[in-house]
Design a protein around this motif. Sequence first.
Motif, short mmCIF file in Angstrom:
data_model
loop_
_atom_site.label_atom_id
_atom_site.label_comp_id
_atom_site.label_asym_id
_atom_site.label_seq_id
_atom_site.Cartn_x
_atom_site.Cartn_y
_atom_site.Cartn_z
N THR A 104 -7.92 -6.28 3.42
CA THR A 104 -6.88 -5.37 3.96
C THR A 104 -5.48 -5.88 3.59
OG1 THR A 104 -8.32 -4.78 5.80
CG2 THR A 104 -5.98 -4.34 6.05
N GLN A 107 -4.74 -5.18 -0.04
CA GLN A 107 -4.51 -3.76 -0.25
C GLN A 107 -3.08 -3.36 0.19
OE1 GLN A 107 -6.36 -1.63 -1.79
NE2 GLN A 107 -5.12 0.21 -1.40
N ARG A 110 -0.56 -4.58 -2.38
CA ARG A 110 -0.51 -3.73 -3.59
C ARG A 110 0.26 -2.45 -3.30
NH1 ARG A 110 -5.88 -5.74 -4.27
NH2 ARG A 110 -6.71 -3.94 -3.14
N GLN A 111 0.03 -1.87 -2.11
CA GLN A 111 0.78 -0.65 -1.77
C GLN A 111 2.29 -0.95 -1.63
OE1 GLN A 111 -1.04 0.89 1.77
NE2 GLN A 111 -2.92 1.56 0.71
#
Length: 462
Positions: A104, A107, A110-111
Amino acid sequence: MLAITDPDAVLPLERKRLRLGWVNQELPAVEAARAAVASNGATLTALTDLRAQQARVSQAIPRCNAAAREVRSFEDRWRWRLRKWWDSDEHKALIVLREQRCATARQTMRQRDHLLTVARSRIEARRQANAAFERAAVATSTIERVGRDLGADAAKAQIEWRGSLPQKLRLWSQRLGLPSLLRQAAIALAIVIAVPFLIRIFCYFVLAPAAMRRPAIRLRILRDVSVPIPLAARSTTSVSVRLASGEELLVRQDYLQTTSHAGRKETQWFLDWRHLFTSLASGLAFLTRIRGDGEVTTVSAVRDPLAEVTILTLPEGASCVVQPRALAAVAQPIHRRLRVTTQWRLGSLNAWLTMQLRYVIFHGPARLVIKGGRGVRVEHAEQGRIFGQDQLVGFSADLAYSVTRTETFWPYFFGREQLLKDRVEAGSGVLIIEEAPLSVRRGEVRRGIEGLVDASMKAFGI
């Protein structure tokens, strides 16, 4: 030329063309403004999303780190070391929790990076949109300025070919920049006129009071107690000097009016051989020496119709500062010549302000025949006296001599009076004043080389 020959046809056409160009530039400006507004909104949205994603990243990374620490703590315990050859359910659960939380976190990072790239592109797009809007606005304002210049040039052309003479002169003056030059000249003239008055205000209210606070000039006298000098009689056009026993009279050639036939007369080259320069510069050279008990000599100005003379008696021990140029004759004992001393005051501000750095002091016993324009007045200092610098002939050596500010401001402000006047402070001595100095009688102050010589002679006390 077309505007001059047919302005009604040419000027409206040119203005329409400029109007069309202005509209063509105004439309891109409006589009650029809309794009700038949209870009600003997109930029704000991207920055808001970026801040929210950064907050999620800040929460996910600590969770991942906490799960990893729990796995390491479980594996470090001794029971795990003993049973590590088979896996337990507790260890499997910790491993699964760590992988989920770290996945998580990766992720969300990266966002965040993706949103950061989007925000940067939005900011660059906003900058380009704002620059495009500024260029369009500049182009629109340039066209407006060209339109105004076109109308102004057409108006100037009509004046040059069809205008009246005053209009042409006004146009010619504007083209040469005469209004600006006249304004600058008026300002410069106002400054030139105002500066002397401002300087006078500064001198009267600042410099003169500062000078008045400086110590006065006090000359050194030989005796502790000063001997009073009696007042002289009222000055007249001529005085008679009767020689006492053992006296002689030294008189200027141009002040020797009549003398007795029996008296002995010789030439005295200088009044005082120790002060040759002073004697020469003040005219006290080639004097006529007269001797004889009871001889009477009349001293009077032969060449100056306005000069008057008086006799100042210096008793034994008395001393008086006298400008040598004011001496017409000296009566002194034959075997005790008149003693003349000088004192310098180079370190006194009052001496520099009065422009008299050297003081010539005459010591009694002697009788001084003093001359002056329209008369000489000898008066007591009493509570102190104020007088013009050109009027001073002499004063008792025990008096304090300084400068003071002129009594009233407005006469000095308009150039009717000088800023500083001479002053003697209260005392028992006497003050010798010339009624009408030579410069006042002539109505002007000598300038150039003559003025320089006069200033030098005053500095030397002559």
